[in-house]
Every structure is written in structure tokens, then in C-alpha cells.
Scaffold this motif. Sequence first.
Motif, mmCIF file in Angstrom:
data_model
loop_
_atom_site.group_PDB
_atom_site.id
_atom_site.type_symbol
_atom_site.label_atom_id
_atom_site.label_comp_id
_atom_site.label_asym_id
_atom_site.label_seq_id
_atom_site.Cartn_x
_atom_site.Cartn_y
_atom_site.Cartn_z
ATOM 1 N N TYR A 168 1.161 -1.372 0.164
ATOM 2 C CA TYR A 168 0.104 -0.377 0.328
ATOM 3 C C TYR A 168 0.384 1.278 -0.265
ATOM 4 O O TYR A 168 0.185 1.717 -0.786
ATOM 5 C CB TYR A 168 -0.756 0.349 1.081
ATOM 6 N N ARG A 175 -8.974 0.857 -1.553
ATOM 7 C CA ARG A 175 -9.149 1.259 -0.223
ATOM 8 C C ARG A 175 -9.386 -0.705 0.621
ATOM 9 O O ARG A 175 -9.175 -0.714 1.712
ATOM 10 C CB ARG A 175 -10.839 0.848 -0.330
ATOM 11 N N GLY A 176 -9.597 -1.980 -0.679
ATOM 12 C CA GLY A 176 -9.257 -2.584 0.411
ATOM 13 C C GLY A 176 -7.888 -3.017 0.814
ATOM 14 O O GLY A 176 -7.812 -3.690 1.828
ATOM 15 N N TYR A 178 -6.003 -0.765 2.048
ATOM 16 C CA TYR A 178 -5.688 -0.120 2.998
ATOM 17 C C TYR A 178 -6.889 -0.932 4.687
ATOM 18 O O TYR A 178 -6.363 -1.184 5.648
ATOM 19 C CB TYR A 178 -6.596 0.786 2.833
ATOM 20 N N GLY A 179 -7.931 -1.677 4.066
ATOM 21 C CA GLY A 179 -9.299 -2.335 5.101
ATOM 22 C C GLY A 179 -8.529 -3.021 5.402
ATOM 23 O O GLY A 179 -8.440 -3.700 7.053
ATOM 24 N N LEU A 182 -5.817 -2.504 8.159
ATOM 25 C CA LEU A 182 -6.299 -2.023 9.365
ATOM 26 C C LEU A 182 -6.793 -2.841 9.806
ATOM 27 O O LEU A 182 -6.868 -3.028 11.020
ATOM 28 C CB LEU A 182 -7.171 -1.132 9.408
ATOM 29 N N LEU A 183 -7.234 -4.264 9.022
ATOM 30 C CA LEU A 183 -7.836 -5.493 9.870
ATOM 31 C C LEU A 183 -6.489 -5.668 10.512
ATOM 32 O O LEU A 183 -6.681 -6.902 11.841
ATOM 33 C CB LEU A 183 -8.799 -6.109 9.282
ATOM 34 N N GLY A 229 -5.111 6.075 10.129
ATOM 35 C CA GLY A 229 -5.519 4.162 10.678
ATOM 36 C C GLY A 229 -5.668 3.587 11.529
ATOM 37 O O GLY A 229 -6.062 3.102 13.081
#
Length: 258
Positions: A168, A175-176, A178-179, A182-183, A229
Motif C-alpha cells: 500500500y 481501499r481493499g 488499506y482495509g 487495518l484489519l 488509521g
Amino acid sequence: MKFVSISKRAFAPFFVIAALLCLLQTSRYIDFLFWWLGLCLLAALACLQQERLFTLSWINSALIGFCLLLFTNALYLNPAYYAGGIYFPSTLLIAFIVASYRPVWLTQTGFKIFCAIVALIAVWALVQWLTGWGFLSGKSARAVALFSSTNTLATMLNLGLMPVLGFYLLGRGGRGVYGLTLLLFAGLLTTQSRGGYLGLLSGILFFITFVGQTLVVEQWRRYRAVAVGFLAVLVFFKFYAWQGVASWCMDQVFATLS
């Protein structure tokens, strides 16, 4: 010949998934059958039709030298025989060769499968920490997912988090990705593992040093998004723990750093 080529391409993901499942099994229970079965599957994957030549670089040389050092310690320097001394460097070396030697499509497919499995493990860890459900043995304030210790879980999550984070920050993915970053970071926090936190910090510092200041400045918006984030995830964990629903603190980490 075309049918054979198509069959090899179709069965390659099967070898990746089967090898990962065997390696995950050995991370919880010391079972020599799954240890060596996972290695055999990786070796079989490496023996499929090659489409790229193995090129020697300073990173390859450093990793091969490190594995040889581990082999020397296990076979000659260590007076007590331990199968893990052969298993762990063999897994690292063969997996690295598979990723470097195999065609690009297989490397990408294998990495996507690995990220999907790590994401499921991170969700499992979050469920354990948030609700107290999903423990295979006794309940704990720290998530372990399917592993026997929190440090093993933290190591597994870092193996997925650092490549995804680097992907990233290099300006790739949306966004996928990035998400997912964070997960995996949230999953890492559930372990409350000082080694896991320090491993992530070391990986980030190495990554920034490796890519250089120019690329960091070019992608400063992504670095800012990651920082915001991560901070939001930390605030959520602190708030959730402040309510008394779960236990989480960073005191031991700060004590280690100080």
C-alpha cells in the motif's frame, strides 16, 4: 503438452493451500508428519514447470547465508538434535525459492491465498478479544486464534501485515488493501505481544530506509492515511478496554522500550 501445462497451472493453488494448512497445523501441535508433508508440498511446488530463472542478489545471498548458518548450528554446533532446527530453515529457504523461482502469476496467487488465510485468522483473533468466544482451550485476555501462544499469532499476523502495508505504501492497491492493513493491525493488537509490536516497528523502519526518502515523500498521503488509521484503531482498543469489556494496555511495551 498444452494439457499438462494447464493441469500444472490448475493444481498449483492446491499445493499452496495444502502447504499452508500443514504449516498452520504444525504451529499448534508438534506433529512431524505435517512438518515434513508441508515441506514436501513446497518442494513439489518448486519442481513444477519453471518460467523464471533464479537470480542471485544481496537479499538472496543474505537469506541463504542465514539458512546455512541455522543448518550448521543444528547439525554440528548444537549437541542435542532437534528436528525443528532443520524444519524451520528448510521451510524458510524452500518457500523463498518457490516465491522467487516460480512464475509471477503463481507468486501473486499464492500471496492472495496467504492474505485471505491471515485475514481470517485476524478476524478470529478479534472475535476472541472482543467477545471471549472462539478459544480452542482455556480463555485468555489475549487472543491466540488457533495457535498455542500469542507470540506465534503475532508472528503470523506480521508475516501478512508487513507485505500488505509495504504494498500500500508503494502506491499500489486501493481501499481493499488499506482495509486489510487495518484489519491485520487490529488483529496484532489483540495479541498484546511486545515481540509482535517491536517486529512491526522494526519492519516499518527497515521499509522506510529501504525505499528511500524520495519515494516516501511521493507517497506521503498514503503514509498519513496509514498513520491516521492506526491511531483510530488504537483509540478504539483503548476505549473498548476503558469500558471494562476487555483487557488491553501498552504499559509493558513502553517499559520494554524505556
